[in-house]
Scaffold this active site. Structure first.
Site, PDB file in Angstrom:
ATOM      1  N   SER A 175       2.078   8.916   2.759  1.00 38.37           N
ATOM      2  CA  SER A 175       3.459   8.262   2.567  1.00 38.37           C
ATOM      3  C   SER A 175       4.603   9.306   2.879  1.00 38.37           C
ATOM      4  CB  SER A 175       3.643   7.547   1.012  1.00 38.37           C
ATOM      5  OG  SER A 175       4.947   7.113   1.029  1.00 38.37           O
ATOM      6  N   ALA A 185       3.307  11.846  -6.396  1.00 37.78           N
ATOM      7  CA  ALA A 185       2.377  13.085  -6.780  1.00 37.78           C
ATOM      8  C   ALA A 185       1.019  12.704  -6.085  1.00 37.78           C
ATOM      9  CB  ALA A 185       2.127  13.028  -8.087  1.00 37.78           C
ATOM     10  N   TYR A 234       3.286   7.972  -7.833  1.00 39.75           N
ATOM     11  CA  TYR A 234       2.987   7.694  -6.575  1.00 39.75           C
ATOM     12  C   TYR A 234       3.115   8.895  -5.691  1.00 39.75           C
ATOM     13  CZ  TYR A 234       2.475   5.073  -2.229  1.00 39.75           C
ATOM     14  OH  TYR A 234       2.389   4.674  -0.816  1.00 39.75           O
ATOM     15  N   LYS A 263       0.383  10.785  -3.423  1.00 40.12           N
ATOM     16  CA  LYS A 263       0.298  10.989  -1.912  1.00 40.12           C
ATOM     17  C   LYS A 263       0.720  12.270  -1.578  1.00 40.12           C
ATOM     18  CE  LYS A 263      -0.273   6.627  -0.937  1.00 40.12           C
ATOM     19  NZ  LYS A 263      -1.739   6.263  -0.225  1.00 40.12           N
TER      20      LYS A 263
HETATM   21  N1  LIG Z   1       3.290  -0.579   2.836  1.00 43.85           N
HETATM   22  C1  LIG Z   1       4.232   0.450   2.852  1.00 43.85           C
HETATM   23  O1  LIG Z   1       5.301   0.343   3.081  1.00 43.85           O
HETATM   24  C2  LIG Z   1       3.287   1.896   2.722  1.00 43.85           C
HETATM   25  C3  LIG Z   1       4.244   2.955   2.977  1.00 43.85           C
HETATM   26  C4  LIG Z   1       3.622   4.338   2.954  1.00 43.85           C
HETATM   27  C5  LIG Z   1       2.452   4.471   2.489  1.00 43.85           C
HETATM   28  N2  LIG Z   1       1.605   3.203   2.292  1.00 43.85           N
HETATM   29  C6  LIG Z   1       0.219   3.259   2.062  1.00 43.85           C
HETATM   30  O2  LIG Z   1      -0.546   2.711   2.971  1.00 43.85           O
HETATM   31  C7  LIG Z   1      -1.645   2.242   2.568  1.00 43.85           C
HETATM   32  C8  LIG Z   1      -1.973   0.838   2.751  1.00 43.85           C
HETATM   33  O3  LIG Z   1      -0.939   0.284   2.361  1.00 43.85           O
HETATM   34  P1  LIG Z   1      -0.568  -1.486   2.520  1.00 43.85           P
HETATM   35  O4  LIG Z   1       0.882  -1.373   2.593  1.00 43.85           O
HETATM   36  O5  LIG Z   1      -1.599  -1.925   3.769  1.00 43.85           O
HETATM   37  O6  LIG Z   1      -1.031  -2.174   1.280  1.00 43.85           O
HETATM   38  P2  LIG Z   1      -1.763  -3.648   0.925  1.00 43.85           P
HETATM   39  O7  LIG Z   1      -1.257  -4.388   1.943  1.00 43.85           O
HETATM   40  O8  LIG Z   1      -1.482  -3.880  -0.420  1.00 43.85           O
HETATM   41  O9  LIG Z   1      -3.309  -3.280   1.165  1.00 43.85           O
HETATM   42  C9  LIG Z   1      -3.967  -2.425   0.064  1.00 43.85           C
HETATM   43  C10 LIG Z   1      -5.430  -2.713   0.425  1.00 43.85           C
HETATM   44  O10 LIG Z   1      -6.261  -1.681  -0.343  1.00 43.85           O
HETATM   45  C11 LIG Z   1      -7.133  -2.192  -0.985  1.00 43.85           C
HETATM   46  N3  LIG Z   1      -7.365  -1.626  -1.942  1.00 43.85           N
HETATM   47  C12 LIG Z   1      -6.638  -1.124  -3.390  1.00 43.85           C
HETATM   48  N4  LIG Z   1      -7.143  -0.549  -4.218  1.00 43.85           N
HETATM   49  C13 LIG Z   1      -8.453  -0.422  -3.816  1.00 43.85           C
HETATM   50  C14 LIG Z   1      -9.636   0.090  -4.465  1.00 43.85           C
HETATM   51  N5  LIG Z   1      -9.702   0.637  -5.765  1.00 43.85           N
HETATM   52  N6  LIG Z   1     -10.740   0.060  -3.862  1.00 43.85           N
HETATM   53  C15 LIG Z   1     -10.871  -0.594  -2.700  1.00 43.85           C
HETATM   54  N7  LIG Z   1      -9.719  -1.032  -1.974  1.00 43.85           N
HETATM   55  C16 LIG Z   1      -8.681  -1.091  -2.558  1.00 43.85           C
HETATM   56  C17 LIG Z   1      -6.730  -3.514  -1.099  1.00 43.85           C
HETATM   57  O11 LIG Z   1      -7.546  -4.612  -1.138  1.00 43.85           O
HETATM   58  P3  LIG Z   1      -8.034  -5.050  -2.640  1.00 43.85           P
HETATM   59  O12 LIG Z   1      -6.983  -5.288  -3.521  1.00 43.85           O
HETATM   60  O13 LIG Z   1      -9.012  -6.360  -2.332  1.00 43.85           O
HETATM   61  O14 LIG Z   1      -9.033  -3.975  -3.249  1.00 43.85           O
HETATM   62  C18 LIG Z   1      -6.108  -3.860   0.134  1.00 43.85           C
HETATM   63  O15 LIG Z   1      -7.153  -4.143   1.126  1.00 43.85           O
HETATM   64  C19 LIG Z   1      -1.711   2.633   1.158  1.00 43.85           C
HETATM   65  O16 LIG Z   1      -2.389   3.701   0.709  1.00 43.85           O
HETATM   66  C20 LIG Z   1      -0.201   2.912   0.951  1.00 43.85           C
HETATM   67  O17 LIG Z   1       0.015   3.372  -0.418  1.00 43.85           O
HETATM   68  C21 LIG Z   1       1.937   1.795   2.624  1.00 43.85           C
END
Ligand SMILES: NC(=O)c1ccc[n+]([C@@H]2O[C@H](COP(=O)([O-])OP(=O)(O)OC[C@H]3O[C@@H](n4cnc5c(N)ncnc54)[C@H](OP(=O)(O)O)[C@@H]3O)[C@@H](O)[C@H]2O)c1
Length: 249
Positions: A141, A156, A154, A158
């Site tokens: 992130s 820490a 969060y 990332k």
């Molecule tokens: N969206 C943003 O603005 C943003 C920005 C920077 C970084 N990121 C990073 O990008 C990544 C994806 O984020 P996103 O925005 O796509 O999030 P999201 O839409 O909330 O999707 C998160 C995914 O992770 C799965 N998940 C969560 N905990 C899990 C676990 N313990 N075991 C297996 N699967 C798990 C969820 O499925 P289940 O809940 O069914 O397990 C879901 O498929 C994350 O690492 C996030 O920190 C996101």
């Protein structure tokens, strides 16, 4: 744009939602066979339904990557199926905002166990199955590159993903490329949940971005697929910001 992924086997943790789901779509379009991983079976079913429009070469693995057992279960499913993988995307992640004084021990584990432990042990479980020339892409992130307000755990977690990426890139340099993408805010269910807290609006969230908007999941997926591509054969240990210029300042 085709990233030459035909015939490749990709495992995407968090492939049932947001950035992971958009990545699964693009990889399927490009001819890969894709395994998406998540905990919630209903979300998995909905994701499979969406992805079936792109290709039938997609399967859902219900597993919790915050446990070593869950990570091993993913590896077992791959062993019983194609018995190898070419690409691993660690997109499973969780977010929450709590200031230092509000943080309880369980808050620490609820974020670190998925974001850090899950990334580390899914790499450990799958590395023996990843083919030479394969690619691991961890999703960190902008919060790993600069401080973000109100979410020290969060940030820490990332930051740890960035450091883990660099360490694994060194250890596997001759066999498997390991890189890390650092998105800024992206319009996914994770951000929708943030906005629902009512602490800020979408417009306020977009304010610090030089491009004056947050990202779309497809824009991150595009970079992930490009990094995963065998055409991208000399990049390892790279930490790639995809954030509309946020961290360029
Ligand atoms: N969206 C943003 O603005 C943003 C920005 C920077 C970084 N990121 C990073 O990008 C990544 C994806 O984020 P996103 O925005 O796509 O999030 P999201 O839409 O909330 O999707 C998160 C995914 O992770 C799965 N998940 C969560 N905990 C899990 C676990 N313990 N075991 C297996 N699967 C798990 C969820 O499925 P289940 O809940 O069914 O397990 C879901 O498929 C994350 O690492 C996030 O920190 C996101």
């Amino acid at each position: 744009m085709n990233y030459d992924l035909a015939g490749k086997i990709a495992v995407i943790s968090g492939g049932t939602s947001g950035i992971g789901l958009a990545t699964a779509k693009k990889m399927l379009e490009d001819g890969a066979e894709v395994f998406i991983v998540g905990r919630n079976a209903e979300r998995g079913r909905r994701a499979l339904h969406t992805l079936a429009m792109f290709s039938e070469k997609v399967q859902y693995i219900k597993a919790d990557v915050s446990t070593l057992q869950g990570c091993k279960q993913v590896a077992e499913t791959i062993k019983e199926g194609p018995a190898k993988a070419d690409v691993l995307v660690n997109s499973a992640g969780v977010y929450s905002e709590k200031r230092l004084e509000e943080i309880a021990e369980e808050d620490y584990y609820s974020i670190m166990d998925t974001n850090v432990k899950g990334t580390l042990f899914l790499c450990q479980s799958l590395m023996p199955l990843i083919s030479v020339g394969g690619s691991v892409i961890n999703i960190a992130s902008d919060a790993a590159l600069e401080g973000n307000y109100g979410c020290p755990i969060y940030c820490a977690s990332k930051g740890a993903v960035v450091a883990l990426t660099r360490a694994l890139a060194l250890d596997f340099a001759t066999k498997i490329r390991v890189n890390c993408i650092c998105p800024g805010d992206v319009a996914t269910p994770m951000v929708e949940a943030q906005l629902k807290t009512g602490q800020y609006t979408l417009q306020e969230m977009a304010l610090p971005y030089p491009m004056e908007r947050i990202g779309r999941p497809e824009e991150i997926a595009h970079v992930i697929c490009s990094v995963a591509s065998p055409l991208n054969s000399y990049m390892t240990g790279s930490i790639i910001a995809v954030d509309g210029g946020l961290t360029a300042k």
